[in-house]
Design an enzyme around this catalytic site. Structure first.
Site, PDB file in Angstrom:
ATOM      1  N   ARG A   1       0.827  -1.220   0.000  1.00 49.33           N
ATOM      2  CA  ARG A   1       0.000   0.000   0.000  1.00 49.33           C
ATOM      3  C   ARG A   1       0.860   1.268   0.000  1.00 49.33           C
ATOM      4  O   ARG A   1       0.428   2.299  -0.506  1.00 49.33           O
ATOM      5  CB  ARG A   1      -0.953   0.000   1.195  1.00 49.33           C
ATOM      6  CG  ARG A   1      -2.138  -0.925   0.979  1.00 49.33           C
ATOM      7  CD  ARG A   1      -3.045  -0.953   2.186  1.00 49.33           C
ATOM      8  NE  ARG A   1      -4.352  -1.491   1.841  1.00 49.33           N
ATOM      9  CZ  ARG A   1      -5.323  -1.663   2.706  1.00 49.33           C
ATOM     10  NH1 ARG A   1      -5.162  -1.346   3.979  1.00 49.33           N
ATOM     11  NH2 ARG A   1      -6.497  -2.144   2.313  1.00 49.33           N
TER      12      ARG A   1
ATOM     13  N   LYS B   1     -17.643 -15.950   5.060  1.00 49.21           N
ATOM     14  CA  LYS B   1     -19.088 -15.709   5.186  1.00 49.21           C
ATOM     15  C   LYS B   1     -19.804 -15.402   3.876  1.00 49.21           C
ATOM     16  O   LYS B   1     -19.386 -14.538   3.124  1.00 49.21           O
ATOM     17  CB  LYS B   1     -19.300 -14.515   6.115  1.00 49.21           C
ATOM     18  CG  LYS B   1     -18.876 -14.766   7.541  1.00 49.21           C
ATOM     19  CD  LYS B   1     -19.284 -13.566   8.344  1.00 49.21           C
ATOM     20  CE  LYS B   1     -18.770 -13.615   9.767  1.00 49.21           C
ATOM     21  NZ  LYS B   1     -18.717 -12.245  10.296  1.00 49.21           N
TER      22      LYS B   1
ATOM     23  N   GLY C   1      -6.981  -8.990   1.089  1.00 52.66           N
ATOM     24  CA  GLY C   1      -5.652  -9.250   1.625  1.00 52.66           C
ATOM     25  C   GLY C   1      -5.161 -10.676   1.455  1.00 52.66           C
ATOM     26  O   GLY C   1      -4.013 -10.897   1.064  1.00 52.66           O
TER      27      GLY C   1
ATOM     28  N   GLY D   1     -12.290  -4.566   1.503  1.00 51.24           N
ATOM     29  CA  GLY D   1     -13.680  -4.123   1.623  1.00 51.24           C
ATOM     30  C   GLY D   1     -14.065  -3.159   0.510  1.00 51.24           C
ATOM     31  O   GLY D   1     -15.164  -3.239  -0.042  1.00 51.24           O
TER      32      GLY D   1
HETATM   33  C1  3PG Z   1      -8.766  -1.945   5.189  1.00 56.96           C
HETATM   34  O1  3PG Z   1      -7.651  -2.456   5.286  1.00 56.96           O
HETATM   35  O2  3PG Z   1      -9.817  -2.611   5.140  1.00 56.96           O
HETATM   36  C2  3PG Z   1      -8.829  -0.454   5.036  1.00 56.96           C
HETATM   37  O3  3PG Z   1      -7.614   0.134   5.373  1.00 56.96           O
HETATM   38  C3  3PG Z   1      -9.960   0.117   5.835  1.00 56.96           C
HETATM   39  O4  3PG Z   1      -9.817  -0.218   7.189  1.00 56.96           O
HETATM   40  P1  3PG Z   1     -11.096  -0.489   8.070  1.00 56.96           P
HETATM   41  O5  3PG Z   1     -11.762  -1.710   7.519  1.00 56.96           O
HETATM   42  O6  3PG Z   1     -10.599  -0.665   9.476  1.00 56.96           O
HETATM   43  O7  3PG Z   1     -11.990   0.716   7.926  1.00 56.96           O
HETATM   44 MG    MG Z   2     -11.437  -3.476   6.278  1.00 61.54          MG
END
Ligand code: 3PG
Ligand code: MG
Length: 413
Positions: free
Chosen positions: A37, A214, A369, A392
């Protein structure tokens, strides 16, 4: 409409406040385990510095729950960024307040300052809906955003991984900076182009691979993809909710019983739309999940007392065949308990198939990830068309959702 990017504005002699997503994975000692990132934000960072802008970078790291917690300091990120840029990165021990303000004021063209974790302030994560309904929360979120905004002349958003959040730094800061330039960086531009184009103009066959624990997390994506893709391959624990809904025995596998009706409805919807859904025909199963746990292969039904932790060899082969034959591939989520070897084999087999398809001319987009780290572990990063920095965020994009944080930025004329 397309958004203005940093290339469309003047930054020379300006203080540029840029939201990045430096929420990087770390080990127990705080060492950064993937700097992806940070690396992917470099084109925008370098562009601004080379053109004589002074840069204030802001980010969150983890979820420190609104209070200062050294386990979540961005200091190691400042060090890594400094190595990558080959120049000093000034660090402010707080994202607002006198130290940040003084360091921001002293910045000269070409300087770079990283502010401490935004989420040391609860104001950062006040949801906009809550702020609308509660004047006190609104005031708190606004005040925090104004303090950040006051340090700069220009706002740049390059935090694709956080684009689905309405955090103060993502949404309220650009709101209060109305009248000043508010643009995207090159990472957001690239992510939106790749993800958007893949969905809008896919070469066929178009295959989506979805994994993870899920079904409930992936319902929106499945619904949005059913009439766009030719085939959806499902692995990971979410497969067991689907299999159980079709009357298969799943033993003690993770299963969301509350979502079984929905799972069955999705399968029917897919059949009607002519979208093939592939579920694993066999499974790696264990009695108790632990490193080195005794495991065996279950074909079809799973006995009571056993739980699935990965897709089986038949599933790997069937899935890989369809992936290798695809022209467009979207992948989000692991096929099994990827963090515990050897239950990462299924995910790795999928990673290899996606890379092979890409080498043969397919376009591949990977988000999330775990899928991204499977690819990294196998050293296949360069064989994937696009690895998204969003987990997300890429999922919500694939659900067809709009991002308020991006909508608010300036449109191209
Ligand atoms: C992530 O890694 O999902 C983003 O950096 C956002 O983080 P968060 O899900 O804690 O808002
Ligand atoms: Mg997240």
């Amino acid at each position: 409409m397309a958004k203005k990017t940093v290339a469309d504005i003047e930054v020379k002699g300006k203080k540029v406040l840029m939201r990045v997503d430096f929420n990087v994975p770390q080990d127990d000692d705080g060492n950064i385990t993937s700097d992806d990132r940070i690396v992917k934000a470099l084109p925008t960072i370098k562009n601004i510095l080379n053109r004589g802008g002074a840069l204030l970078l802001m980010s969150h790291l983890g979820r420190p729950e609104g209070k200062r917690d050294d386990a979540y300091t961005l200091r190691p990120v400042a060090e890594r960024l400094s190595e990558l840029l080959g120049k000093k990165v000034i660090f402010a021990n707080d994202c607002v307040g006198p130290d940040a303000k003084a360091k921001a004021a002293a910045l000269k063209p070409g300087d770079v300052l990283l502010l401490e974790n935004l989420r040391f302030y609860k104001e950062e994560v006040i949801k906009d809906k809550a702020a609308k309904e509660d004047a006190q929360l609104r005031e708190a979120k606004d005040t925090f955003a104004r303090e950040l905004a006051a340090m700069a002349d220009v706002y740049v958003d390059d935090a694709f991984g956080t684009a689905h959040r309405d955090n103060a730094s993502m949404y309220t800061v650009p709101s209060v900076m109305e009248g000043k330039p508010r643009v995207t960086g090159f990472l957001i531009e690239k992510e939106l182009n790749f993800l958007g184009d893949t969905i809008r103009n896919p070469s066929r066959p178009f295959v989506a691979i979805l994994g993870g624990a899920k079904v409930s997390d992936k319902i929106g994506v499945i619904e949005n993809l059913i009439d766009k893709v030719n085939r959806i391959i499902i692995g990971g624990a979410m497969a067991y909710t689907f299999l159980k809904s079709r009357g298969k025995a799943v033993g003690d596998s993770l299963c969301e019983d509350d979502f079984m009706d929905k799972a069955l409805a999705l399968l029917d919807q897919a059949t009607e739309a002519g979208c093939e859904v592939m579920l694993p025909p066999d499974h790696v199963v264990v009695r108790k999940l632990a490193p080195g746990a005794e495991h065996r292969i279950a074909v079809g039904d799973i006995d009571p007392g056993w739980q699935a932790v990965d897709i089986g060899p038949m599933a790997r082969k069937e899935f890989a065949e369809k992936i290798v034959g695809a022209k467009t591939i979207l992948w989000n989520g692991p096929m099994g308990v990827f963090e515990i070897a050897p239950f990462d084999e299924g995910t790795k087999a999928i990673a290899q198939a996606v890379a092979q398809a890409t080498e043969q001319g397919a376009k591949s987009v990977v988000g999330g990830g775990d899928s991204a780290s499977a690819i990294e572990q196998l050293g296949l990063q360069d064989k994937i068309s696009h690895i998204s920095t969003g987990g997300g965020a890429s999922l919500e994009f694939l659900e067809g959702k709009k991002f308020k944080a991006i909508e608010i930025l300036d449109d191209k004329q």
